[in-house]
Structures are given as structure tokens and as C-alpha cells.
Design an enzyme around this catalytic site. Structure first.
Site, PDB file in Angstrom:
ATOM      1  N   HIS A  55       0.854  -1.190   0.000  1.00 47.60           N
ATOM      2  CA  HIS A  55       0.000   0.000   0.000  1.00 47.60           C
ATOM      3  C   HIS A  55       0.885   1.234   0.000  1.00 47.60           C
ATOM      4  CE1 HIS A  55      -3.970  -1.885   1.659  1.00 47.60           C
ATOM      5  NE2 HIS A  55      -3.369  -2.674   0.797  1.00 47.60           N
ATOM      6  N   TYR A 107      -9.027   4.895   7.977  1.00 46.23           N
ATOM      7  CA  TYR A 107      -9.151   5.178   9.412  1.00 46.23           C
ATOM      8  C   TYR A 107     -10.256   6.219   9.542  1.00 46.23           C
ATOM      9  CZ  TYR A 107      -4.605   2.936  10.407  1.00 46.23           C
ATOM     10  OH  TYR A 107      -3.580   2.046  10.555  1.00 46.23           O
ATOM     11  N   PRO A 153      -3.045  -0.313  18.922  1.00 42.31           N
ATOM     12  CA  PRO A 153      -2.794  -0.743  17.542  1.00 42.31           C
ATOM     13  C   PRO A 153      -3.047   0.319  16.461  1.00 42.31           C
ATOM     14  CG  PRO A 153      -4.781  -1.778  18.409  1.00 42.31           C
ATOM     15  CD  PRO A 153      -4.171  -1.040  19.537  1.00 42.31           C
ATOM     16  N   LYS A 187       2.201  -0.317  15.061  1.00 44.66           N
ATOM     17  CA  LYS A 187       3.633  -0.294  15.375  1.00 44.66           C
ATOM     18  C   LYS A 187       4.159  -1.499  16.162  1.00 44.66           C
ATOM     19  CE  LYS A 187       5.139   3.345  13.506  1.00 44.66           C
ATOM     20  NZ  LYS A 187       4.715   2.692  12.254  1.00 44.66           N
ATOM     21  N   TYR A 219       4.437   6.494  10.121  1.00 46.80           N
ATOM     22  CA  TYR A 219       3.671   5.291   9.788  1.00 46.80           C
ATOM     23  C   TYR A 219       4.541   4.281   9.030  1.00 46.80           C
ATOM     24  CZ  TYR A 219      -0.597   2.587   8.988  1.00 46.80           C
ATOM     25  OH  TYR A 219      -1.561   1.593   9.011  1.00 46.80           O
TER      26      TYR A 219
HETATM   27  P1  RFL Z   1       3.957 -11.981  21.056  1.00 40.78           P
HETATM   28  O1  RFL Z   1       3.499 -12.017  19.644  1.00 40.78           O
HETATM   29  O2  RFL Z   1       2.958 -11.775  22.133  1.00 40.78           O
HETATM   30  O3  RFL Z   1       4.726 -13.348  21.314  1.00 40.78           O
HETATM   31  C1  RFL Z   1       5.094 -13.780  22.600  1.00 40.78           C
HETATM   32  C2  RFL Z   1       5.142 -15.291  22.591  1.00 40.78           C
HETATM   33  O4  RFL Z   1       5.594 -15.727  23.884  1.00 40.78           O
HETATM   34  C3  RFL Z   1       4.807 -16.828  24.282  1.00 40.78           C
HETATM   35  N1  RFL Z   1       4.848 -16.950  25.755  1.00 40.78           N
HETATM   36  C4  RFL Z   1       5.582 -17.881  26.398  1.00 40.78           C
HETATM   37  N2  RFL Z   1       6.414 -18.824  25.957  1.00 40.78           N
HETATM   38  C5  RFL Z   1       7.022 -19.609  26.886  1.00 40.78           C
HETATM   39  N3  RFL Z   1       6.800 -19.504  28.208  1.00 40.78           N
HETATM   40  C6  RFL Z   1       5.969 -18.557  28.707  1.00 40.78           C
HETATM   41  N4  RFL Z   1       5.747 -18.463  30.022  1.00 40.78           N
HETATM   42  C7  RFL Z   1       5.326 -17.685  27.779  1.00 40.78           C
HETATM   43  N5  RFL Z   1       4.445 -16.673  27.906  1.00 40.78           N
HETATM   44  C8  RFL Z   1       4.171 -16.227  26.678  1.00 40.78           C
HETATM   45  C9  RFL Z   1       3.424 -16.527  23.728  1.00 40.78           C
HETATM   46  O5  RFL Z   1       2.638 -17.705  23.610  1.00 40.78           O
HETATM   47  C10 RFL Z   1       3.763 -15.908  22.389  1.00 40.78           C
HETATM   48  O6  RFL Z   1       3.813 -16.872  21.349  1.00 40.78           O
HETATM   49  O7  RFL Z   1       5.086 -10.874  21.287  1.00 40.78           O
HETATM   50  P2  RFL Z   1       6.213 -10.258  20.277  1.00 40.78           P
HETATM   51  O8  RFL Z   1       6.986 -11.365  19.615  1.00 40.78           O
HETATM   52  O9  RFL Z   1       6.903  -9.247  21.069  1.00 40.78           O
HETATM   53  O10 RFL Z   1       5.389  -9.570  19.092  1.00 40.78           O
HETATM   54  C11 RFL Z   1       4.604  -8.430  19.319  1.00 40.78           C
HETATM   55  C12 RFL Z   1       3.388  -8.410  18.389  1.00 40.78           C
HETATM   56  O11 RFL Z   1       2.705  -9.666  18.501  1.00 40.78           O
HETATM   57  C13 RFL Z   1       2.409  -7.273  18.707  1.00 40.78           C
HETATM   58  O12 RFL Z   1       3.112  -6.112  19.059  1.00 40.78           O
HETATM   59  C14 RFL Z   1       1.486  -6.951  17.500  1.00 40.78           C
HETATM   60  O13 RFL Z   1       0.564  -7.990  17.283  1.00 40.78           O
HETATM   61  C15 RFL Z   1       0.736  -5.631  17.730  1.00 40.78           C
HETATM   62  N6  RFL Z   1      -0.194  -5.299  16.633  1.00 40.78           N
HETATM   63  C16 RFL Z   1       0.260  -4.720  15.474  1.00 40.78           C
HETATM   64  N7  RFL Z   1       1.581  -4.515  15.287  1.00 40.78           N
HETATM   65  C17 RFL Z   1       2.028  -4.011  14.096  1.00 40.78           C
HETATM   66  O14 RFL Z   1       3.246  -3.799  13.957  1.00 40.78           O
HETATM   67  N8  RFL Z   1       1.177  -3.727  13.047  1.00 40.78           N
HETATM   68  C18 RFL Z   1      -0.168  -3.915  13.155  1.00 40.78           C
HETATM   69  O15 RFL Z   1      -0.894  -3.702  12.191  1.00 40.78           O
HETATM   70  C19 RFL Z   1      -0.680  -4.400  14.420  1.00 40.78           C
HETATM   71  N9  RFL Z   1      -1.994  -4.609  14.568  1.00 40.78           N
HETATM   72  C20 RFL Z   1      -1.570  -5.560  16.772  1.00 40.78           C
HETATM   73  C21 RFL Z   1      -2.456  -5.191  15.717  1.00 40.78           C
HETATM   74  C22 RFL Z   1      -2.084  -6.187  17.915  1.00 40.78           C
HETATM   75  C23 RFL Z   1      -3.436  -6.408  18.011  1.00 40.78           C
HETATM   76  N10 RFL Z   1      -3.923  -7.050  19.183  1.00 40.78           N
HETATM   77  C24 RFL Z   1      -4.503  -8.336  19.108  1.00 40.78           C
HETATM   78  C25 RFL Z   1      -3.508  -6.549  20.447  1.00 40.78           C
HETATM   79  C26 RFL Z   1      -3.812  -5.419  15.817  1.00 40.78           C
HETATM   80  C27 RFL Z   1      -4.319  -6.001  16.977  1.00 40.78           C
HETATM   81  C28 RFL Z   1      -5.811  -6.174  17.086  1.00 40.78           C
HETATM   82  C1  PHB Z   2      -4.781  -4.878  10.619  1.00 42.24           C
HETATM   83  O1  PHB Z   2      -4.954  -5.048   9.396  1.00 42.24           O
HETATM   84  O2  PHB Z   2      -4.935  -5.796  11.430  1.00 42.24           O
HETATM   85  C2  PHB Z   2      -4.421  -3.533  11.133  1.00 42.24           C
HETATM   86  C3  PHB Z   2      -4.189  -2.498  10.247  1.00 42.24           C
HETATM   87  C4  PHB Z   2      -3.861  -1.236  10.734  1.00 42.24           C
HETATM   88  C5  PHB Z   2      -3.754  -1.030  12.090  1.00 42.24           C
HETATM   89  C6  PHB Z   2      -3.967  -2.069  12.986  1.00 42.24           C
HETATM   90  C7  PHB Z   2      -4.300  -3.336  12.505  1.00 42.24           C
HETATM   91  O3  PHB Z   2      -3.445   0.206  12.564  1.00 42.24           O
END
Ligand code: RFL
Ligand code: PHB
Length: 402
Positions: free
Chosen positions: A72, A203, A294, A298, A386
Site C-alpha cells: 500500500h 481510518y 494498535p 507499530k 507510519y
Molecule cells: P507476542 O506475539 O505476544 O509473542 C510472545 C510469545 O511468547 C509466548 N509466551 C511464552 N512462551 C514460553 N513460556 C511462557 N511463560 C510464555 N508466555 C508467553 C506466547 O505464547 C507468544 O507466542 O510478542 P512479540 O513477539 O513481542 O510480538 C509483538 C506483536 O505480537 C504485537 O506487538 C502486535 O501484534 C501488535 N499489533 C500490530 N503490530 C504491528 O506492527 N502492526 C499492526 O498492524 C498491528 N496490529 C496488533 C495489531 C495487535 C493487536 N492485538 C490483538 C492486540 C492489531 C491487533 C488487534
Molecule cells: C490490521 O490489518 O490488522 C491492522 C491495520 C492497521 C492497524 C492495525 C491493525 O493500525
């Protein structure tokens, strides 16, 4: 068991660290509490910054992303029943973003680790950290089906276990400060079996609350609605979700296409930073050290940025006997983390409707949107944040060439 780097967590942070270390010939073991199927099926992030795209490509794990992901060149901001485009490519000298789901990145990284003979223990339990102040820290854990505690002796522990994992808790309270803000907003996220609504993300700031139009593939769309963070998903029938989405994003002559909803859930939103990200031989990375709302997309990208600093530090330690990057790890990462916090907080505040706000505060919010969509300087600021600020991997000392 013995290894150089013991990694707790197989999220984007843990897997990417293990992958980068292996490319430098440095051995690691990953411990993950969930199953492979579970981590490969959890729906989370969708947007990858230019720097994350480049890193996946440069390290040989970007092929499927380039084939199946969607580049995008901008996003649209909607308010007062009008859309305004922010052209990232033009404003940032050619940078873009990729819409490619986090669980697809996870699948690609797990496959690359296992193909290269990497060790990942899934379904482990009772993970605990020991002797992190010494040069020989240890992780204890139980393997799947195992009753006895096993031990990994390592040189470093990477705490990549997300917000609720044990790593951050292993840092004594006297050396860490935790800073946070909890928002009065939640996101109800859905996956819908429907054709794409728009070529770019929308957005939308609406009287009834924020809504986000994103995508996953030509067949599956990802939409979000601002809801009360304490609301129960059971209160949201599919019909009610569609009605609310239509109310918040449809415009004259433009209507979101409905379809069966195949997944729905509600997440709450917080900003959180743990200062310090390092204690002795324990290094926190990703969500274990910081959480962003979110709205700025980031979180995953910040996790990947931390890992690049950590991988550089560990590689210098083994290859050159240098500890400088490791010593400054926390400061180097926190500079970027706070900038991402600022941006994510700003996007969240500008786009969500706070029902406690006065009409004056709402007026300021709309003026902010008018400004950001009319001033080239303001648009450039949004765009460069962004797509991702440049990765500053050097410590202050290195910059000054001390
Ligand atoms: P994670 O992905 O939470 O992975 C941590 C892993 O550790 C495991 N764990 C354990 N393992 C062993 N022993 C234990 N005691 C443990 N406890 C936990 C877990 O099972 C898991 O597998 O952390 P990490 O690697 O730091 O990654 C971070 C990202 O997952 C997170 O920041 C993003 O998902 C945030 N996020 C977004 N980030 C973006 O850069 N772009 C996006 O578009 C974006 N959209 C989002 C998001 C997060 C969202 N939610 C669900 C909060 C959209 C949403 C809705
Ligand atoms: C997504 O596609 O899950 C998404 C996109 C943009 C955001 C957060 C999540 O800011």
C-alpha cells in the site's frame, strides 16, 4: 541442555532473533508455551513497515510476503463524511507499507527455523529464569508431556514472551520503572468473507466511534470498531456489527460489502513501557517490554526493531568481543520505543471518540484532522512515522566515536 542464547517466546520477536542469530552462526533454543498450530493461527497485526519488509527480504524469509502480501502506498483518513488520502510514497521519498498478516510472518519464520535445523520446543510449561545477574543464566521449564523440570544453561536470555510472560517479572522491582496509560477504548476486530472494500486502509473518525477498514486477501477482509473495552463479544451479533460498520464508514455512493463473519473478538488498548529493557544477561524485546495501542500499527514492527539491535549486540559479542551495543541496548531501543509511543498515542487520540470529552475537546480533535489532511508538513510527519522512522542502531558513544 546448553546453548548460546535461550529465547523465551516464539512470537515475531523470538523467531526473528533466532533467525538472525543463525545467519551469523550463533546457536539458540526457543521455548514456546503454546502449540505450533496455535501460534500459526492467532489473528493479530496486519501492517509491516518498510524496514520490516526490507529485513524479511534481506534475510531470505520474504518470498511469500512479496507474492501474497499487498503493498500500500498510502492510507485514507475519514471524518465529517469525507476521505483524505495520505500519500506515503510521495511524502517519504518512495517508502511503502505491506499488508501481510502476523500469523503468516510467524509461519514463514517457523518454517525457516525448522528447515535450518533450529530448535523450537512448543507446549512447554513452568518456564522460569535463574542467575540472570551472572555470565551463565539458566532457564528451567517442563517439556510437553514431561513432568521433570529441565534446564538450559546459556550465555544470554532473550525475553520475547509478550506482555504476560515471566521475563519482565524476573527483573527486580528496584531496577525497573513501568509507565502506562490505559485507554477507555477497545477494538472489536472481525475477519469477513467479503471482497476488498477499498484499495487502501481507511481510518474513520465518526460520531459513533472509530472504525478501521483493512484487508487480508482478495477473499478475506479485516475490519475494526471502537467499542467499550469491557463489552462482551456476545453482545455483538453479526447484524449489529455490520450495521455499526456501515454507519461509521459508508459514504454517499460508497458502501462496504457485507459477507459472513468468520472470526470476531474484542481487545483492550494500552500504552506501556518498561524502563529498563536489560538486566544482567536478560534482554527484553517486543511486547514483553512495551505495548502500543494498535492505531499506529507499530507493535510488531517495534519488536523487529528491538531484535535488530539485540542481534547486532550479540553478534559483536561473539565475533569481536565487544559489549558496547549490549551495554546500551536499553537506551538504544527506548529512544525508538518512545517515538512509537508518541505516534501511537497521537493517532489513537486523534481518531477515537472519547465520550467523556467536552464539545471543546471534540472541536480540537476535528481541527487536528483538518490540519493533518491539509498541511503538507503535518502529512509528512504522519507518513514518515507510519512507514517507520529510520532504525538508529548506534549507541551515543558510537555516534560520538568514543
Ligand atoms: P507476542 O506475539 O505476544 O509473542 C510472545 C510469545 O511468547 C509466548 N509466551 C511464552 N512462551 C514460553 N513460556 C511462557 N511463560 C510464555 N508466555 C508467553 C506466547 O505464547 C507468544 O507466542 O510478542 P512479540 O513477539 O513481542 O510480538 C509483538 C506483536 O505480537 C504485537 O506487538 C502486535 O501484534 C501488535 N499489533 C500490530 N503490530 C504491528 O506492527 N502492526 C499492526 O498492524 C498491528 N496490529 C496488533 C495489531 C495487535 C493487536 N492485538 C490483538 C492486540 C492489531 C491487533 C488487534
Ligand atoms: C490490521 O490489518 O490488522 C491492522 C491495520 C492497521 C492497524 C492495525 C491493525 O493500525
Amino acid at each position: 541442555m546448553k546453548t548460546k542464547v535461550g529465547i523465551i517466546g516464539a512470537g515475531p520477536a523470538g523467531l526473528m532473533l533466532s533467525h538472525l542469530l543463525q545467519l551469523e552462526g550463533i546457536e539458540s533454543i526457543i521455548l514456546e508455551s503454546r502449540s505450533r498450530e496455535d501460534i500459526e493461527g492467532t489473528i493479530r497485526a496486519g501492517v509491516l513497515e518498510q524496514g520490516t519488509i526490507d529485513l524479511l527480504n534481506a534475510t531470505g524469509v520474504g518470498e511469500r510476503m512479496m507474492r501474497e502480501g499487498h503493498v500500500h502506498e498510502g492510507i485514507e483518513l475519514q471524518f465529517r463524511n469525507k476521505r483524505h488520502r495520505i500519500d506515503f510514497k510521495e511524502l517519504t521519498g518512495g517508502k511503502e507499507i505491506m499488508v501481510y498478516a502476523q500469523h503468516e510472518v510467524i509461519k514463514d519464520l517457523v518454517a525457516a527455523r525448522l528447515d535450518a535445523g533450529g530448535q523450537i520446543y512448543f507446549n512447554v510449561s513452568d518456564v522460569s529464569l535463574h542467575q540472570i545477574e551472572t555470565d551463565t543464566p539458566k532457564i528451567k521449564f517442563c517439556q510437553e508431556d514431561g513432568r521433570e523440570l529441565e534446564e538450559i544453561e546459556c550465555d544470554f536470555i532473550a525475553g520475547c514472551d509478550g506482555f504476560h510472560g515471566p521475563s519482565r517479572k524476573a527483573i527486580p522491582d528496584r531496577v525497573k520503572v513501568e509507565k502506562q496509560k490505559v485507554y477507555p477504548f477497545g477494538w472489536l476486530g472481525i475477519l469477513a468473507d467479503a471482497p476488498p472494500a477499498n484499495p487502501e486502509l481507511i481510518y474513520s473518525n465518526h460520531e459513533r466511534g472509530f472504525a478501521l477498514v483493512s484487508t487480508r486477501s482478495p477473499e478475506i477482509q479485516r475490519y475494526y470498531l471502537q467499542v467499550d473495552p469491557n463489552d462482551d463479544i456476545k453482545n455483538w451479533s453479526d447484524d449489529r456489527i455490520w450495521e455499526e460498520l456501515h454507519a461509521r464508514v459508508d459514504m454517499d455512493g460508497w458502501r462496504l460489502t457485507d459477507g459472513p463473519i468468520i472470526q470476531k473478538n474484542i481487545v483492550s488498548m494500552r500504552s506501556f513501557v518498561c524502563e529498563t529493557m536489560r538486566y544482567g544477561r536478560l534482554f527484553l524485546a517486543g511486547d514483553s517490554a512495551h505495548i502500543v495501542p494498535p492505531t499506529g500499527a507499530k507493535g510488531l514492527n517495534l519488536a523487529v526493531a528491538d531484535i535488530q539491535v539485540l542481534a547486532k549486540g550479540i553478534t559483536e559479542f561473539y565475533k569481536e568481543g565487544k559489549e558496547e551495543t549490549l551495554e546500551h541496548y536499553s537506551d538504544i531501543c527506548l529512544r525508538r520505543v518512545w517515538k512509537a509511543q508518541r505516534f501511537s498515542n497521537w493517532m489513537t487520540t486523534m481518531l477515537h471518540r472519547d465520550f467523556e470529552h467536552s464539545s471543546f475537546e471534540h472541536g480540537i480533535q476535528l481541527a487536528e484532522l483538518e490540519y493533518v489532511t491539509s498541511s503538507r508538513a503535518a502529512m509528512t510527519s504522519l507518513a514518515e512515522n507510519y512507514v517507520g522512522l529510520p532504525l538508529e542502531i548506534q549507541s551515543n558513544a558510537e555516534k560520538l566515536q568514543i
